[in-house]
Design a protein around this motif. Structure first.
Motif, PDB file in Angstrom:
ATOM      1  N   ALA A  27     -12.224  21.773  10.227  1.00  0.00           N
ATOM      2  CA  ALA A  27     -12.219  20.351  10.593  1.00  0.00           C
ATOM      3  C   ALA A  27     -11.816  20.296  12.065  1.00  0.00           C
ATOM      4  N   GLY A  28     -10.571  19.929  12.356  1.00  0.00           N
ATOM      5  CA  GLY A  28     -10.133  19.938  13.761  1.00  0.00           C
ATOM      6  C   GLY A  28      -9.887  21.350  14.272  1.00  0.00           C
ATOM      7  N   GLY A  29      -9.632  22.260  13.365  1.00  0.00           N
ATOM      8  CA  GLY A  29      -9.359  23.650  13.766  1.00  0.00           C
ATOM      9  C   GLY A  29      -7.973  23.857  14.348  1.00  0.00           C
ATOM     10  N   MET A  30      -7.160  22.813  14.333  1.00  0.00           N
ATOM     11  CA  MET A  30      -5.859  22.902  15.010  1.00  0.00           C
ATOM     12  C   MET A  30      -4.842  23.749  14.242  1.00  0.00           C
ATOM     13  N   THR A 106      -7.458  16.493  12.211  1.00  0.00           N
ATOM     14  CA  THR A 106      -7.967  15.465  11.297  1.00  0.00           C
ATOM     15  C   THR A 106      -7.003  15.219  10.141  1.00  0.00           C
ATOM     16  N   ASP A 119       3.238  15.472   8.954  1.00  0.00           N
ATOM     17  CA  ASP A 119       3.565  14.058   8.805  1.00  0.00           C
ATOM     18  C   ASP A 119       2.756  13.354   7.703  1.00  0.00           C
ATOM     19  N   TYR A 181       6.882  19.006  15.306  1.00  0.00           N
ATOM     20  CA  TYR A 181       6.662  18.742  13.887  1.00  0.00           C
ATOM     21  C   TYR A 181       7.945  18.090  13.366  1.00  0.00           C
TER      22      TYR A 181
END
Ligand SMILES: Cc1cc2nc3c(=O)[nH]c(=O)nc-3n(C[C@H](O)[C@H](O)[C@H](O)COP(=O)(O)OP(=O)(O)OC[C@H]3O[C@@H](n4cnc5c(N)ncnc54)[C@H](O)[C@@H]3O)c2cc1C
Lengths: 261, 792
Positions: A27-30, A106, A119, A181
């Motif tokens: 998805a975002g790959g983060m 995402t 979160d 975080y």
């Protein structure tokens, strides 16, 4: 990073079909890319789901807000609809990581990953969310199973997350000063019948704090939880915060959230 | 022509950096280059039982795999400590060998044992994973305080003790303490930091088999020193066959002073395989293997009278050197630390005793401030504590013990040429609205918050290291700097400097100086540095020395140019040299009012023939050309000083500390470019506040680095800081012609005690260690609540 095959799926069906025990959705790959770069994870196949149009976007109906899985954090943070219906959710998204992360990460990736200090999982619990997958609908309370563990089956794809609009709500995060975080994040949501106090960061998995919920359901005021002391025996402890400190933060952040509602 | 010195000239380097045209080591690629990956020890302390490369050698794309055995066979030397320290008992310090690739034993996580060189980076990585090393893991020694009781890490180095050094007079201190009304004592830890330059280390080594020359592009703060060390001690190549280029370097903070294992290994290996080798550190490698900073455990005492006069001071410190002693490793906790121990005060008797110990952690070396932050933290925390215990206002107590006359001969070593500490304190108080503090504290209190105010006054010895001063201490090497000023025939100027710029803006500051000295427009002046093939030998940049040493060498070389210009003008205008004056780029003969511009003189010096004129414009015996060199070795250190004041607000429920106000009032002598100085102050403060509130390098008891990424090591960010309130007082240094002092390290030196004094003030005097994390502060707040309710 080890070599892998890249696929771009055109719809959920194809994405699901391409997946195997040695694949990940991209998805975002983060989360996925850094863990591959650090050698913490390796996959044979990465299945990009960002080009599946249906998975992105925000819809508001009378009682709920539905956010497509590949909707980016920045889109939630800036959405007029979200700000109007559940402002605390837009705030939460605004507070994730840094601009680079928010521009790629995402909601579906975050929820699927179920990092103990992420979160969004707290929002799912607090806002009685329903996780829509390509196969079924899962209630948030049954979705988050443990540290990095969810009810998703192999190849199951989150398509959207539907949040119930609360009467009032607030998310209060005490960020880890290094990673930002949540050391502890508390999402308080007051619904018609009851109050949810979803806690992230404190334990191996997000949870709804029954004691705080009960106290606040009886009387929705920070005074009602002011002197509560939580059991810290099953809370996380690491170089950033001891279990005892986390237990105290849960109450403190919950108070702040109630006051901010 | 208006003087450029003192004005906010925009940075000449900004266009390059802001448009992405900087050229860093990793931007450089050579045809047919190979890629290196280092195989590193995962253990803090272990014997290498067996190292097997057979599988890795068969991996695709592998060009060569080299280990500690080959390094030893080729008699390549190891990494060295630059200064020899003698212990109090007269014995010499003991340092272990530090081979560039470990052969028998590894001593910290990250210690390299082999290098894999391959056609591509990916192939090198894959092959490196196939190098199999059989370790016998030994018990690691990681704690600074307990290192002397741990297992012996290096054979023959008893108690892991490198040296036990004393500066000062124990007997006099004893006598002073006997006369004291009160002794204030403190136990403090100066937390270990990781420098975290924005650009990770990198190198690219190239070998030309015809000229037999190695060229090493590397991220260094001092390319000439690197070449010297690699040649004289590393035995890599004779100096004239080794060129070291440090192009644009993205920050150093001391971490790029050292020659590192990778520099030596890649240079040596490039020659062996006759191909260029490139290595670029990943951020995780930087965390593990860049030198770390600070890491002191200190007990200190201050003897005082009831009315607040300081009588004596002692400092007992254990300094962690890490696994090996590196270039500035031994000098940082001694000569850079000890002499500054008494701070800005008149204290008639003092000593500093430093025990430097080895541990199984990354080497500890000079990091922004190097020794002076540790010294300042100790004395300033102690003085603040004295003010609490004596009930004397913290600013009054300090001023009471400031010297009032300069030069100020300190008890330990330094003679401070200039300063006005009272003026600095008064200006800082005014800038910080010190007298309005109580109202702000009450306001915080009304919101349920705790507020604290902290002060610290500092001085530092920078512009390291004048030969005369350091030799009088018996510590050997003095550090001068060189400059060469070259005119082109058509009048532009190139200045070659031995200082290196990796964020300090030399291209601008040095050009401002040269422009003023020579009367040449700044756009016609180029500053060249960072290449041993260009310019003369230089010592590099660290210890706030670029301007005070390197800048003065430029001034002196310019003065020589002007002298020659006067002689040539005199000849051309038929006057005597004494009658020629130089101003704003023009040589003027006062008597006849004839003149020549410096451009005309440059042209005449290079092309002395004029058609139909039968005589040369050059005086007899004068060499053609216009180029001068100067080496400057100052007579003393320079001594910037100042007072900083911080205010914090604490949320007692979470322990979060918010830095509300920060005021810095510094005396840097004459300021060449206020904008650049502000930048240096901001950066120093960010790192100093980082140490106080956020940064901490933590090892577990097995020697694993717990804070090995930005997920766990807290680098401060812009939103952690308030707007800095910056001001200056100015007393000119008397030890150099520009009157300049140094400004690069001041913020990192002054900020930790300033912020911690404020935090501890808010906590009612409870000691806590740096960094003042939310949890530590929360615990202290709970104690405070308990003791307050008891008192009530
Ligand atoms: C520097 C940094 C700071 C961060 N700070 C925070 C923070 O403060 N708070 C926070 O909550 N998070 C933070 N994150 C994490 C961030 O929110 C990630 O974006 C998120 O965890 C993963 O989302 P992604 O889209 O990048 O997923 P990816 O990395 O693409 O995927 C992550 C995992 O989820 C799976 N997946 C992705 N999409 C789906 C789907 N639709 N259905 C099923 N499985 C799916 C993938 O298979 C993979 O296993 C941070 C990340 C970084 C790099």
């Amino acid at each position: 990073m080890k070599d892998f095959n890249y696929h771009s799926a055109k719809d959920s069906k194809e994405a699901s079909k391409l997946s195997s025990s040695n694949s990940a959705f991209l998805a975002g790959g983060m989360t996925t890319i850094p863990s591959m770069k650090l050698g913490l994870a390796s996959y044979k196949d990465l299945i990009d789901i960002k080009n599946i149009k249906k998975l992105s976007g925000i819809k508001v109906s009378g009682k709920s807000v539905t956010i497509g899985a590949t909707t980016k954090h920045v889109e939630v943070a800036n959405s007029k609809d979200v700000k109007k219906t559940i402002p605390s959710l837009a705030n939460l998204a605004e507070g994730i990581g840094d601009p680079q992360v928010r521009n790629r990460g995402t909601i579906g990736g975050s929820v699927a990953n179920n990092d103990p200090s992420a979160d969004y999982p707290s929002a799912c619990i607090a806002l009685n969310a329903t996780i829509h997958t390509n196969d079924r609908k899962i209630e948030a309370s049954k979705f988050f199973k443990g540290m990095f563990e969810t009810a998703l089956k192999k190849g199951e794809l989150i398509e959207a997350i539907e949040f119930q609009i609360p009467e009032k709500s607030s998310y209060q995060k005490h960020p880890n000063p290094a990673s930002r975080y949540a050391v502890v994040g508390v999402y308080v949501a007051k619904h018609k019948k009851d109050v949810n106090v979803a806690v992230t960061g404190a334990k191996p998995c997000v949870y709804n704090d029954k004691d705080l919920s009960k106290a606040l359901s009886n009387s929705f005021s920070s005074l009602s939880i002011q002197n509560m002391e939580l059991d810290s025996s099953d809370m996380n402890s690491d170089i950033h915060a001891s279990a005892e400190y986390r237990a105290s933060l849960v109450v403190t952040q919950a108070k702040k959230a109630v006051d901010a509602c | 022509m208006a003087s450029l010195v003192g004005s906010r000239v925009e940075r000449k380097e900004d266009k390059r950096f802001l448009t992405g045209k900087g050229r860093y080591t990793s931007d450089i690629n050579l045809a047919n280059q190979t890629y290196a990956i280092f195989v590193r020890s995962p253990h803090a302390r272990a014997k290498i039982k067996k190292l097997d490369i057979s599988k890795a050698q068969k991996s695709s794309g592998v060009v060569s795999i080299l280990t500690g055995s080959e390094i030893a066979e080729d008699k390549i030397g190891g990494l060295i400590a630059g200064w020899a320290i003698r212990s109090e008992d007269g014995t010499e310090m003991k340092c272990p060998a530090n081979p560039p690739l470990a052969k028998d034993i590894v001593n910290f996580v990250g210690d390299p044992v082999a290098v894999v060189i391959a056609e591509s980076l990916e192939e090198a990585k894959v092959a490196a994973e196939k190098v199999s090393v059989d370790y016998k893991v030994l018990k690691a020694v990681t704690s600074t305080a307990d290192a002397m009781d741990g297992d012996t890490i290096h054979e023959g180095i008893d108690k892991n003790l490198c040296f036990d050094w004393l500066l000062g007079d124990r007997q006099k201190v004893k006598e002073a303490f006997e006369k004291a009304d009160k002794v204030i004592s403190i136990d403090i830890i100066n937390n270990r930091l990781i420098p975290n330059a924005m650009e990770p280390r990198a190198c690219l080594a190239d070998y030309n088999s015809a000229s037999e020359e190695i060229t090493l592009y590397t991220t260094s703060q001092n390319p000439h020193l690197s070449r010297l060390i690699m040649s004289a001690f590393g035995n890599v190549s004779p100096e004239h066959k080794l060129r070291v280029v440090a192009p644009d370097v993205g920050g150093g903070f001391g971490s790029k002073i050292n020659v590192y294992n990778e520099d030596i290994v890649c240079s040596w290996a490039a020659k062996k395989i006759n191909r260029a080798i490139k290595w670029v550190a990943e951020r995780s490698e930087s965390f593990l293997t860049d030198i770390h900073g600070r890491d002191h455990v200190t007990h200190a005492e201050l003897a005082v009278t009831n009315d607040g006069k300081f009588l004596g001071f002692k400092n007992e410190t254990i300094a962690n050197l890490g696994a090996y002693a590196r270039v500035f490793g031994t000098v940082t906790p001694t000569y850079l630390f000890g002499p500054c121990a008494t701070g800005v005060y008149e204290i008639p008797a003092a000593y500093s005793n430093v025990k430097a110990v080895f541990t199984n952690t990354a080497p500890v070396d000079a990091y922004r401030g190097a020794g002076r932050p540790e010294a300042t933290y100790t004395i300033e925390r102690l003085v603040e504590k004295a003010s609490m215990e004596l009930g004397i206002d913290k600013t009054e107590l300090r001023m009471k013990n400031f010297p009032t006359a300069f030069p100020f001969k300190q008890t330990l070593v330094h003679t401070v040429d200039s300063g006005d500490y009272v003026a600095g304190m008064e200006k800082a108080k005014q800038m910080a609205d010190y007298n309005g503090y109580e109202a702000r504290r009450k306001d915080s209190e009304s919101r349920g918050k705790l507020r604290g105010i902290g002060v610290s006054s500092y001085f530092e010895a920078c512009g390291i290291a004048p030969s005369a001063a350091v030799m009088s201490l018996g510590c050997g090497v003095g550090l001068w700097e060189s400059a060469e000023v070259r005119f082109n025939p058509t009048g532009q100027v190139t200045v070659y400097t031995g200082s290196h710029s990796h964020g300090q803006s030399h291209q601008t500051t040095f050009a401002q100086i040269a422009a003023d000295e020579l009367g040449v427009p700044i756009e016609n002046i180029d500053i060249v540095h960072g290449d041993t093939d260009k310019g003369t030998f230089g010592m590099g940049t660290y210890g706030s020395r670029s301007l005070t040493v390197g800048g003065i060498a430029i001034v002196n070389a310019c003065k020589k140019i002007v002298e020659k210009g006067k002689r040539v003008t005199a000849k051309m205008l038929e006057a005597s040299p004494e009658d020629v004056e130089f101003k704003d780029g023009e040589f003027i003969v006062a008597k006849s009012n004839k003149k020549k511009t410096i451009g005309e003189i440059a042209f005449a010096c290079y092309l002395p023939g004029v058609r139909d004129e039968m005589k040369s414009p050059l005086p007899e015996g004068e060499e053609p050309g216009l180029k001068e060199t100067a080496f400057f070795d100052p007579s003393n250190f320079s001594f910037p000083a100042g007072t900083h004041i911080a205010e914090v607000e604490i949320d007692p429920e979470t322990g979060e500390v918010k830095l509300e106000k920060y005021t810095a009032c510094d005396d840097f002598g004459r300021i060449i470019n206020p904008m650049i100085v502000e930048g240096q102050v901001h950066g120093g403060l960010a790192q100093g506040i980082g140490q106080a509130l956020y940064e901490n390098a933590e090892y577990d008891e097995t020697g694993q680095l717990m804070t090995g990424s930005y997920m766990d090591y807290t680098m401060p960010r812009a939103d952690n800081f308030p707007e800095f309130n910056i001001g200056y007082t100015c007393t000119h240094a008397t030890t150099n012609p520009l009157g300049v002092k140094g400004c690069g390290e001041a913020g990192a030196i002054a900020a930790p005690p300033t912020v911690m004094n404020a935090v501890i003030d808010a906590l009612g005097g409870q000691e806590i260690t740096m960094p003042a994390t939310a949890e530590k502060v929360w615990k202290a707040c709970k104690n405070l609540k308990k003791s307050n309710s008891k008192a009530a």
